[in-house]
Design an enzyme around this catalytic site. Structure first.
Site, PDB file in Angstrom:
ATOM      1  N   LYS A  73     -73.988 -18.501  32.177  1.00 17.56           N
ATOM      2  CA  LYS A  73     -74.002 -19.775  32.897  1.00 17.56           C
ATOM      3  C   LYS A  73     -73.173 -19.652  34.174  1.00 17.56           C
ATOM      4  CE  LYS A  73     -72.330 -21.909  29.285  1.00 17.56           C
ATOM      5  NZ  LYS A  73     -71.711 -22.961  28.435  1.00 17.56           N
ATOM      6  N   LYS A  87     -67.540 -28.030  32.588  1.00 21.45           N
ATOM      7  CA  LYS A  87     -67.232 -27.199  33.752  1.00 21.45           C
ATOM      8  C   LYS A  87     -68.405 -27.270  34.718  1.00 21.45           C
ATOM      9  CE  LYS A  87     -64.736 -22.818  33.383  1.00 21.45           C
ATOM     10  NZ  LYS A  87     -64.731 -21.494  32.746  1.00 21.45           N
ATOM     11  N   LYS A 129     -59.088 -23.764  24.040  1.00 22.88           N
ATOM     12  CA  LYS A 129     -57.730 -23.203  24.070  1.00 22.88           C
ATOM     13  C   LYS A 129     -57.750 -21.833  24.736  1.00 22.88           C
ATOM     14  CE  LYS A 129     -56.598 -25.475  19.677  1.00 22.88           C
ATOM     15  NZ  LYS A 129     -56.402 -25.231  18.237  1.00 22.88           N
ATOM     16  N   ASP A 154     -66.962 -24.233  24.050  1.00 25.00           N
ATOM     17  CA  ASP A 154     -65.527 -24.449  24.269  1.00 25.00           C
ATOM     18  C   ASP A 154     -65.306 -25.655  25.179  1.00 25.00           C
ATOM     19  OD1 ASP A 154     -64.687 -22.138  22.741  1.00 25.00           O
ATOM     20  OD2 ASP A 154     -65.488 -20.937  24.378  1.00 25.00           O
ATOM     21  N   ASP A 162     -72.431 -26.995  25.554  1.00 26.42           N
ATOM     22  CA  ASP A 162     -71.447 -25.949  25.782  1.00 26.42           C
ATOM     23  C   ASP A 162     -70.571 -25.915  24.517  1.00 26.42           C
ATOM     24  OD1 ASP A 162     -69.551 -24.243  26.999  1.00 26.42           O
ATOM     25  OD2 ASP A 162     -68.407 -25.981  27.701  1.00 26.42           O
TER      26      ASP A 162
END
Ligand SMILES: [Mg+2]
Length: 172
Positions: free
Chosen positions: A98, A124, A17, A10, A8
């Site tokens: 995703k 996540k 952020k 981020d 992933d």
């Protein structure tokens, strides 16, 4: 067939952020360079899979995403680190978004990847893709992983250093 380390973006490459779209805002997550270096040294393809709905929301453009990824690639290259490919999804209603597996399937077909010998690292619950094969390792901190903890659909770690130690066990 090849093995892959799917990442992933981020929260795994750069600190999340929320809707990062400029290289000036990239702050690299501790441990990411060692993780990529291990993959490069052990014949694991490194493939980024990132949802970028900021484009669908009009916060930035697809060209901004491509430019940012080019800048990230160049920065990594200076450290002798190599990411093999970057897949991004700009839409909400897409088989590529995703946790849908579209981007991973594209990568699998493009590179002839054995998913059962591959890894997905995210932060996540939606980084656990709806596809059989890869082991998923989630980094704790950015999002609630309570449900994942309960149903044990992925292993959870406190740092990328710990994720790397876990991956190394698969190479002994
Ligand atoms: Mg993330």
């Amino acid at each position: 067939m090849k093995r892959a380390l799917f990442l992933d973006r981020d929260g795994i490459l750069n600190i999340d952020k929320a809707y990062v779209c400029r290289f000036e805002d990239i702050e690299w997550v501790p441990g990411i360079f060692d993780l990529i270096q291990f993959a490069n040294a052990n014949h694991l393809l490194v493939i980024v899979l990132t949802n970028q709905s900021g484009v669908a929301q009009g916060m930035y453009t697809e060209a901004d995403v491509i430019k940012l990824h080019d800048e990230m690639k160049s920065f990594l290259k200076l450290k002798n680190l190599h990411v093999d490919d970057w897949f991004y999804c700009t839409e909400y209603d897409s088989e590529r978004r995703k946790p849908r597996p579209g981007m991973m399937i594209e990568a699998q077909q493009k590179y002839n990847i054995d998913l059962s010998k591959s890894f997905m690292v995210g932060d996540k619950a939606t980084d656990i893709l709806n596809i059989k094969g890869p082991q998923t390792f989630l980094l704790k901190g950015n999002y609630s992983l309570d449900v994942v903890e309960q149903n044990k659909s992925a292993e959870i770690f406190n740092s990328l250093e710990d994720v790397l130690s876990r991956i190394k066990k698969e190479f002994n």
